[in-house]
Design a protein around this motif. Structure first.
Motif, PDB file in Angstrom:
ATOM      1  N   GLY A  73     -95.386 -35.528  22.108  1.00  0.00           N
ATOM      2  CA  GLY A  73     -96.228 -35.915  22.919  1.00  0.00           C
ATOM      3  C   GLY A  73     -95.948 -33.868  23.481  1.00  0.00           C
ATOM      4  N   ILE A  74     -96.433 -33.659  24.585  1.00  0.00           N
ATOM      5  CA  ILE A  74     -96.346 -32.283  25.277  1.00  0.00           C
ATOM      6  C   ILE A  74     -95.476 -32.388  26.485  1.00  0.00           C
ATOM      7  CG2 ILE A  74     -97.855 -30.666  26.237  1.00  0.00           C
ATOM      8  CD1 ILE A  74    -100.007 -31.126  24.568  1.00  0.00           C
ATOM      9  N   VAL A  75     -95.255 -31.259  26.749  1.00  0.00           N
ATOM     10  CA  VAL A  75     -94.343 -31.057  28.113  1.00  0.00           C
ATOM     11  C   VAL A  75     -94.906 -30.906  28.965  1.00  0.00           C
ATOM     12  CG1 VAL A  75     -91.489 -29.957  28.859  1.00  0.00           C
ATOM     13  CG2 VAL A  75     -92.279 -30.738  26.287  1.00  0.00           C
ATOM     14  N   LEU A  76     -94.683 -31.405  30.105  1.00  0.00           N
ATOM     15  CA  LEU A  76     -95.694 -31.108  30.891  1.00  0.00           C
ATOM     16  C   LEU A  76     -94.575 -31.829  32.494  1.00  0.00           C
ATOM     17  CD1 LEU A  76     -98.439 -34.286  30.593  1.00  0.00           C
ATOM     18  CD2 LEU A  76     -98.435 -31.509  30.202  1.00  0.00           C
ATOM     19  N   ALA A  77     -94.852 -31.236  33.355  1.00  0.00           N
ATOM     20  CA  ALA A  77     -93.767 -31.470  35.116  1.00  0.00           C
ATOM     21  C   ALA A  77     -95.204 -32.085  36.109  1.00  0.00           C
ATOM     22  CB  ALA A  77     -93.882 -29.908  35.612  1.00  0.00           C
ATOM     23  N   TYR A  78     -94.438 -32.610  36.590  1.00  0.00           N
ATOM     24  CA  TYR A  78     -94.925 -33.294  38.160  1.00  0.00           C
ATOM     25  C   TYR A  78     -94.266 -32.720  38.708  1.00  0.00           C
ATOM     26  CZ  TYR A  78     -98.092 -36.180  41.151  1.00  0.00           C
ATOM     27  OH  TYR A  78     -98.984 -36.323  41.645  1.00  0.00           O
ATOM     28  N   GLU A  79     -94.908 -32.372  39.807  1.00  0.00           N
ATOM     29  CA  GLU A  79     -93.962 -31.402  41.309  1.00  0.00           C
ATOM     30  C   GLU A  79     -94.762 -32.311  42.912  1.00  0.00           C
ATOM     31  OE1 GLU A  79     -93.183 -29.888  44.837  1.00  0.00           O
ATOM     32  OE2 GLU A  79     -95.111 -29.786  43.902  1.00  0.00           O
ATOM     33  N   ALA A  80     -94.015 -32.926  43.863  1.00  0.00           N
ATOM     34  CA  ALA A  80     -94.055 -33.043  44.780  1.00  0.00           C
ATOM     35  C   ALA A  80     -93.506 -33.379  45.767  1.00  0.00           C
ATOM     36  CB  ALA A  80     -94.792 -35.325  44.609  1.00  0.00           C
ATOM     37  N   ASP A  81     -94.058 -33.191  47.361  1.00  0.00           N
ATOM     38  CA  ASP A  81     -93.464 -33.321  48.621  1.00  0.00           C
ATOM     39  C   ASP A  81     -93.447 -33.083  49.981  1.00  0.00           C
ATOM     40  OD1 ASP A  81     -94.629 -30.849  49.321  1.00  0.00           O
ATOM     41  OD2 ASP A  81     -93.854 -29.983  47.809  1.00  0.00           O
ATOM     42  N   ALA A  82     -92.981 -34.104  50.781  1.00  0.00           N
ATOM     43  CA  ALA A  82     -92.999 -33.835  51.845  1.00  0.00           C
ATOM     44  C   ALA A  82     -92.097 -32.812  52.915  1.00  0.00           C
ATOM     45  CB  ALA A  82     -92.802 -35.393  52.234  1.00  0.00           C
ATOM     46  N   ILE A  83     -92.802 -32.042  53.061  1.00  0.00           N
ATOM     47  CA  ILE A  83     -92.327 -31.063  53.881  1.00  0.00           C
ATOM     48  C   ILE A  83     -93.304 -30.704  54.482  1.00  0.00           C
ATOM     49  CG2 ILE A  83     -91.163 -28.886  54.134  1.00  0.00           C
ATOM     50  CD1 ILE A  83     -90.758 -28.846  50.844  1.00  0.00           C
ATOM     51  N   ASP A  84     -92.251 -31.137  56.026  1.00  0.00           N
ATOM     52  CA  ASP A  84     -93.245 -30.315  57.610  1.00  0.00           C
ATOM     53  C   ASP A  84     -93.160 -29.058  58.136  1.00  0.00           C
ATOM     54  OD1 ASP A  84     -92.724 -29.655  60.542  1.00  0.00           O
ATOM     55  OD2 ASP A  84     -93.667 -32.129  60.364  1.00  0.00           O
ATOM     56  N   PRO A  85     -94.744 -28.897  58.124  1.00  0.00           N
ATOM     57  CA  PRO A  85     -95.583 -27.638  58.551  1.00  0.00           C
ATOM     58  C   PRO A  85     -94.570 -26.420  59.538  1.00  0.00           C
ATOM     59  CG  PRO A  85     -97.138 -29.262  58.828  1.00  0.00           C
ATOM     60  CD  PRO A  85     -95.972 -30.037  58.192  1.00  0.00           C
ATOM     61  N   ASP A  86     -94.019 -27.633  60.544  1.00  0.00           N
ATOM     62  CA  ASP A  86     -93.913 -27.493  61.268  1.00  0.00           C
ATOM     63  C   ASP A  86     -92.087 -27.021  61.607  1.00  0.00           C
ATOM     64  OD1 ASP A  86     -95.726 -26.831  62.883  1.00  0.00           O
ATOM     65  OD2 ASP A  86     -95.946 -29.007  63.303  1.00  0.00           O
ATOM     66  N   THR A  87     -91.609 -27.671  60.527  1.00  0.00           N
ATOM     67  CA  THR A  87     -90.238 -27.978  61.454  1.00  0.00           C
ATOM     68  C   THR A  87     -89.802 -27.426  59.951  1.00  0.00           C
ATOM     69  OG1 THR A  87     -89.925 -29.853  60.293  1.00  0.00           O
ATOM     70  CG2 THR A  87     -90.054 -29.348  62.710  1.00  0.00           C
ATOM     71  N   HIS A  88     -90.247 -27.026  58.626  1.00  0.00           N
ATOM     72  CA  HIS A  88     -90.138 -27.419  57.290  1.00  0.00           C
ATOM     73  C   HIS A  88     -88.454 -28.040  57.056  1.00  0.00           C
ATOM     74  CE1 HIS A  88     -91.238 -22.602  58.324  1.00  0.00           C
ATOM     75  NE2 HIS A  88     -92.753 -23.504  57.814  1.00  0.00           N
ATOM     76  N   LEU A  89     -88.678 -29.138  57.459  1.00  0.00           N
ATOM     77  CA  LEU A  89     -87.390 -29.844  57.021  1.00  0.00           C
ATOM     78  C   LEU A  89     -88.119 -30.905  56.072  1.00  0.00           C
ATOM     79  CD1 LEU A  89     -85.777 -30.670  60.478  1.00  0.00           C
ATOM     80  CD2 LEU A  89     -85.220 -29.389  58.402  1.00  0.00           C
ATOM     81  N   GLY A  90     -87.713 -32.014  54.656  1.00  0.00           N
ATOM     82  CA  GLY A  90     -88.405 -32.591  54.428  1.00  0.00           C
ATOM     83  C   GLY A  90     -87.795 -32.717  53.040  1.00  0.00           C
ATOM     84  N   TRP A  91     -89.057 -33.048  51.771  1.00  0.00           N
ATOM     85  CA  TRP A  91     -87.852 -32.649  49.872  1.00  0.00           C
ATOM     86  C   TRP A  91     -89.229 -32.643  49.411  1.00  0.00           C
ATOM     87  CZ3 TRP A  91     -91.057 -35.970  47.250  1.00  0.00           C
ATOM     88  CH2 TRP A  91     -92.360 -36.811  48.282  1.00  0.00           C
ATOM     89  N   PHE A  95     -84.720 -32.124  45.853  1.00  0.00           N
ATOM     90  CA  PHE A  95     -83.726 -32.320  47.015  1.00  0.00           C
ATOM     91  C   PHE A  95     -84.365 -31.759  48.157  1.00  0.00           C
ATOM     92  CE2 PHE A  95     -86.662 -28.181  46.248  1.00  0.00           C
ATOM     93  CZ  PHE A  95     -86.807 -28.156  47.237  1.00  0.00           C
ATOM     94  N   ARG A  96     -83.656 -32.650  49.234  1.00  0.00           N
ATOM     95  CA  ARG A  96     -84.263 -32.189  50.575  1.00  0.00           C
ATOM     96  C   ARG A  96     -83.634 -31.312  51.495  1.00  0.00           C
ATOM     97  NH1 ARG A  96     -84.422 -37.533  51.920  1.00  0.00           N
ATOM     98  NH2 ARG A  96     -82.782 -37.997  50.506  1.00  0.00           N
ATOM     99  N   LEU A  97     -84.147 -30.836  52.644  1.00  0.00           N
ATOM    100  CA  LEU A  97     -83.779 -29.856  53.734  1.00  0.00           C
ATOM    101  C   LEU A  97     -84.247 -30.355  54.902  1.00  0.00           C
ATOM    102  CD1 LEU A  97     -87.046 -27.494  52.624  1.00  0.00           C
ATOM    103  CD2 LEU A  97     -84.768 -26.846  52.178  1.00  0.00           C
ATOM    104  N   GLY A  98     -82.488 -29.939  54.857  1.00  0.00           N
ATOM    105  CA  GLY A  98     -82.293 -30.376  56.344  1.00  0.00           C
ATOM    106  C   GLY A  98     -81.663 -29.695  57.639  1.00  0.00           C
ATOM    107  N   PRO A  99     -82.039 -29.831  58.266  1.00  0.00           N
ATOM    108  CA  PRO A  99     -80.744 -29.366  59.557  1.00  0.00           C
ATOM    109  C   PRO A  99     -79.688 -28.989  59.583  1.00  0.00           C
ATOM    110  CG  PRO A  99     -81.361 -31.206  60.900  1.00  0.00           C
ATOM    111  CD  PRO A  99     -81.970 -31.074  59.104  1.00  0.00           C
ATOM    112  N   GLU A 100     -79.118 -27.651  59.400  1.00  0.00           N
ATOM    113  CA  GLU A 100     -77.911 -27.032  58.702  1.00  0.00           C
ATOM    114  C   GLU A 100     -77.216 -27.858  60.418  1.00  0.00           C
ATOM    115  OE1 GLU A 100     -74.668 -25.441  57.815  1.00  0.00           O
ATOM    116  OE2 GLU A 100     -76.600 -25.329  56.551  1.00  0.00           O
ATOM    117  N   PRO A 101     -76.374 -28.892  60.270  1.00  0.00           N
ATOM    118  CA  PRO A 101     -75.067 -29.061  61.569  1.00  0.00           C
ATOM    119  C   PRO A 101     -74.700 -27.506  62.085  1.00  0.00           C
ATOM    120  CG  PRO A 101     -74.270 -30.421  59.135  1.00  0.00           C
ATOM    121  CD  PRO A 101     -75.584 -28.757  58.775  1.00  0.00           C
ATOM    122  N   ARG A 102     -75.010 -27.849  63.343  1.00  0.00           N
ATOM    123  CA  ARG A 102     -74.269 -26.686  64.061  1.00  0.00           C
ATOM    124  C   ARG A 102     -73.011 -27.237  64.366  1.00  0.00           C
ATOM    125  NH1 ARG A 102     -77.160 -23.121  63.636  1.00  0.00           N
ATOM    126  NH2 ARG A 102     -79.777 -23.253  63.544  1.00  0.00           N
TER     127      ARG A 102
END
Length: 161
Positions: free
Chosen positions: A84-102, A148-155
């Motif tokens: 077989g041929i090596v492939l990669a697949y990528e998907a995400d859900a990152i909020d355009p306003d908060t930049h939070l997601g995965w 990875f998941r992008l979350g708000p940094e705890p304050r």
């Protein structure tokens, strides 16, 4: 206050740039991948990197995508009987306003779905998302799953508060 700050409305506020990054384990990454229907397949075409948006379904630990009639099968699928041929697949859900997601990336070997019953069952789950005839189904056998998941940094809690 400068003119730029005075003219900026609340919806134009710059998002907080501080983010926490949490690495996802394999099962959580695949669960999140299964929660969205569109992603990007990454492959080599004529010795150059190529990326195409496609819809997908997660089946077990594999990713199955539809290939349109214009897809270069030679770039995506090895000859029958080869590894077989090596492939990669990528998907995400990152909020355009908060930049939070995965974001999740699956790397593995591509193979055409040739069993007619399996192909019909999977095709029913993968309705075309473009107005183009679909030719084949491609299964990516996941070898490496990262995310990875992008979350708000705890304050820190203020002593005065």
């Amino acid at each position: 206050m400068n003119h730029e700050t005075a003219c900026r409305s609340d919806h134009d506020a710059v998002p907080d740039p501080v983010r926490s990054t949490e690495q996802l384990d394999r099962s959580e990454a695949l669960r999140l991948l299964g929660s969205v229907s569109l992603g990007r397949i990454v492959f080599t075409h004529q010795a150059l990197p190529a990326i195409r948006p496609v819809n997908h379904v997660v089946e077990g630990e594999d990713v199955v995508v539809r290939l349109d009639e214009g897809a270069s099968r030679a770039s995506l699928v090895a000859m029958p009987g080869t590894f077989g041929i090596v492939l990669a697949y990528e998907a995400d859900a990152i909020d355009p306003d908060t930049h939070l997601g995965w974001s999740v990336v699956v790397i593995g070997y591509g193979e055409l779905v040739v069993n007619r019953n399996e192909a019909e069952r999977l095709a029913a789950l993968l309705g075309p998302w473009m107005n183009q005839p679909m030719a084949d189904l491609l299964r990516i056998r996941s070898e490496l799953v990262t995310g990875f998941r992008l979350g708000p940094e705890p304050r820190p809690i203020s002593a005065a508060g």
